[in-house]
Design a protein around this motif. Sequence first.
Motif, PDB file in Angstrom:
ATOM      1  N   HIS A  10       3.374   1.368   2.425  1.00  0.00           N
ATOM      2  CA  HIS A  10       3.851   0.205   3.179  1.00  0.00           C
ATOM      3  C   HIS A  10       2.630  -0.577   3.638  1.00  0.00           C
ATOM      4  N   ARG A  13      -0.003  -2.799   9.699  1.00  0.00           N
ATOM      5  CA  ARG A  13      -0.759  -3.785  10.485  1.00  0.00           C
ATOM      6  C   ARG A  13      -1.015  -3.312  11.905  1.00  0.00           C
ATOM      7  N   VAL A  76       7.796 -11.819   7.896  1.00  0.00           N
ATOM      8  CA  VAL A  76       7.268 -10.775   7.012  1.00  0.00           C
ATOM      9  C   VAL A  76       7.827  -9.408   7.394  1.00  0.00           C
ATOM     10  N   TYR A  94      -6.254  -6.870  11.502  1.00  0.00           N
ATOM     11  CA  TYR A  94      -5.377  -6.093  12.386  1.00  0.00           C
ATOM     12  C   TYR A  94      -6.050  -4.885  13.056  1.00  0.00           C
ATOM     13  N   PHE A 116      -6.116  -7.885  -8.303  1.00  0.00           N
ATOM     14  CA  PHE A 116      -4.910  -7.270  -7.734  1.00  0.00           C
ATOM     15  C   PHE A 116      -4.536  -5.973  -8.437  1.00  0.00           C
ATOM     16  N   ILE A 135      -2.840  -5.158   1.809  1.00  0.00           N
ATOM     17  CA  ILE A 135      -3.545  -6.183   1.034  1.00  0.00           C
ATOM     18  C   ILE A 135      -3.613  -7.452   1.881  1.00  0.00           C
ATOM     19  N   SER A 137      -5.016 -11.591   1.994  1.00  0.00           N
ATOM     20  CA  SER A 137      -5.471 -12.729   1.183  1.00  0.00           C
ATOM     21  C   SER A 137      -6.578 -13.528   1.904  1.00  0.00           C
ATOM     22  N   ARG A 138      -6.820 -14.763   1.450  1.00  0.00           N
ATOM     23  CA  ARG A 138      -7.874 -15.650   1.976  1.00  0.00           C
ATOM     24  C   ARG A 138      -9.275 -15.108   1.729  1.00  0.00           C
TER      25      ARG A 138
HETATM   26  C1  LIG Z   1      -0.953 -11.139  -2.962  1.00  0.00           C
HETATM   27  C2  LIG Z   1      -0.668 -10.552  -1.609  1.00  0.00           C
HETATM   28  C3  LIG Z   1      -1.243 -11.131  -0.491  1.00  0.00           C
HETATM   29  C4  LIG Z   1      -0.986 -10.595   0.777  1.00  0.00           C
HETATM   30  N1  LIG Z   1      -1.616 -11.137   1.873  1.00  0.00           N
HETATM   31  C5  LIG Z   1      -1.357 -10.622   3.094  1.00  0.00           C
HETATM   32  C6  LIG Z   1      -2.034 -11.140   4.236  1.00  0.00           C
HETATM   33  O1  LIG Z   1      -2.890 -12.018   4.133  1.00  0.00           O
HETATM   34  N2  LIG Z   1      -1.730 -10.614   5.437  1.00  0.00           N
HETATM   35  C7  LIG Z   1      -0.801  -9.621   5.588  1.00  0.00           C
HETATM   36  O2  LIG Z   1      -0.571  -9.196   6.701  1.00  0.00           O
HETATM   37  N3  LIG Z   1      -0.169  -9.083   4.515  1.00  0.00           N
HETATM   38  C8  LIG Z   1      -0.427  -9.557   3.282  1.00  0.00           C
HETATM   39  N4  LIG Z   1       0.188  -9.005   2.180  1.00  0.00           N
HETATM   40  C9  LIG Z   1       1.142  -7.885   2.352  1.00  0.00           C
HETATM   41  C10 LIG Z   1       2.595  -8.351   2.169  1.00  0.00           C
HETATM   42  O3  LIG Z   1       2.990  -9.084   3.313  1.00  0.00           O
HETATM   43  C11 LIG Z   1       3.487  -7.123   1.945  1.00  0.00           C
HETATM   44  O4  LIG Z   1       3.124  -6.510   0.741  1.00  0.00           O
HETATM   45  C12 LIG Z   1       4.970  -7.507   1.900  1.00  0.00           C
HETATM   46  O5  LIG Z   1       5.405  -7.980   3.143  1.00  0.00           O
HETATM   47  C13 LIG Z   1       5.851  -6.327   1.467  1.00  0.00           C
HETATM   48  O6  LIG Z   1       5.731  -5.254   2.373  1.00  0.00           O
HETATM   49  P1  LIG Z   1       5.242  -3.819   1.913  1.00  0.00           P
HETATM   50  O7  LIG Z   1       3.861  -3.996   1.306  1.00  0.00           O
HETATM   51  O8  LIG Z   1       5.210  -2.986   3.146  1.00  0.00           O
HETATM   52  O9  LIG Z   1       6.188  -3.309   0.882  1.00  0.00           O
HETATM   53  C14 LIG Z   1      -0.099  -9.485   0.911  1.00  0.00           C
HETATM   54  C15 LIG Z   1       0.446  -8.908  -0.244  1.00  0.00           C
HETATM   55  C16 LIG Z   1       0.150  -9.414  -1.493  1.00  0.00           C
HETATM   56  C17 LIG Z   1       0.740  -8.736  -2.708  1.00  0.00           C
END
Ligand SMILES: Cc1cc2nc3c(=O)[nH]c(=O)nc-3n(C[C@H](O)[C@H](O)[C@H](O)COP(=O)(O)O)c2cc1C
Length: 191
Positions: A10, A13, A76, A94, A116, A135, A137-138
């Motif tokens: 998961h 954060r 989210v 975080y 990725f 994961i 971004s930015r």
């Molecule tokens: C390409 C990509 C960029 C993401 N960027 C962020 C981000 O900048 N900040 C963040 O808190 N989560 C980020 N995430 C996490 C996603 O929010 C998260 O994967 C999504 O909400 C699904 O939840 P899970 O990973 O718990 O299954 C990113 C995920 C991906 C795949």
Amino acid sequence: MLMDIIKARHSIRKYTKEQIRRADLEKILEAGNYAPNAGGGQRSMLVAVHNQELTTHLGTMNLARFDRTNLAGSYVSKEQPSTIDDPTIQNGFYGAPTVVCVFCQNNFLFKTADAFCMMENIVLQATELGIASCIISRGYETFDSDEGRRLMEKWDVPEGYTCQGFVILGYIDGALPQSKPRKPGRIKIVE
Ligand SMILES: Cc1cc2nc3c(=O)[nH]c(=O)nc-3n(C[C@H](O)[C@H](O)[C@H](O)COP(=O)(O)O)c2cc1C
């Protein structure tokens, strides 16, 4: 089983202050290093910041470049609120104690895909070790400053590389979240 690890992962954060062990970090980075990569060129590189203070500082640089326009209506996670959900969060990482920065060759068509693939291997290996991850971004924006460029030079990131994103790592503070239910109709088998 791999499927158990996939489903146990998961995006986390909320982190404790406990640092992850270096041996675990090395294993996680090795998983990233064995990711599929376009043309077998192994063009991407990983810089792991295994230092709470510097990780927090980078997380602040990351959030400083967060563009809040066009976020209307999105959410989210209720259990693990993101910077989209909670504008009072101060750190794009975080409070995680470690971050892996993924750098790729700027002029390579598949730089983002390569990055990725590495990140997915990293988060799955972390999960197997009981380490929480997310994961982020930015990547480009985080290092797009004099300070960012100085750090890349200090870390020997080659000229012409940019950061494609991050994986933060640490130990979860609190309970594991639930997975969101999967939207129906996203998978088909055609025979
Ligand atoms: C390409 C990509 C960029 C993401 N960027 C962020 C981000 O900048 N900040 C963040 O808190 N989560 C980020 N995430 C996490 C996603 O929010 C998260 O994967 C999504 O909400 C699904 O939840 P899970 O990973 O718990 O299954 C990113 C995920 C991906 C795949």
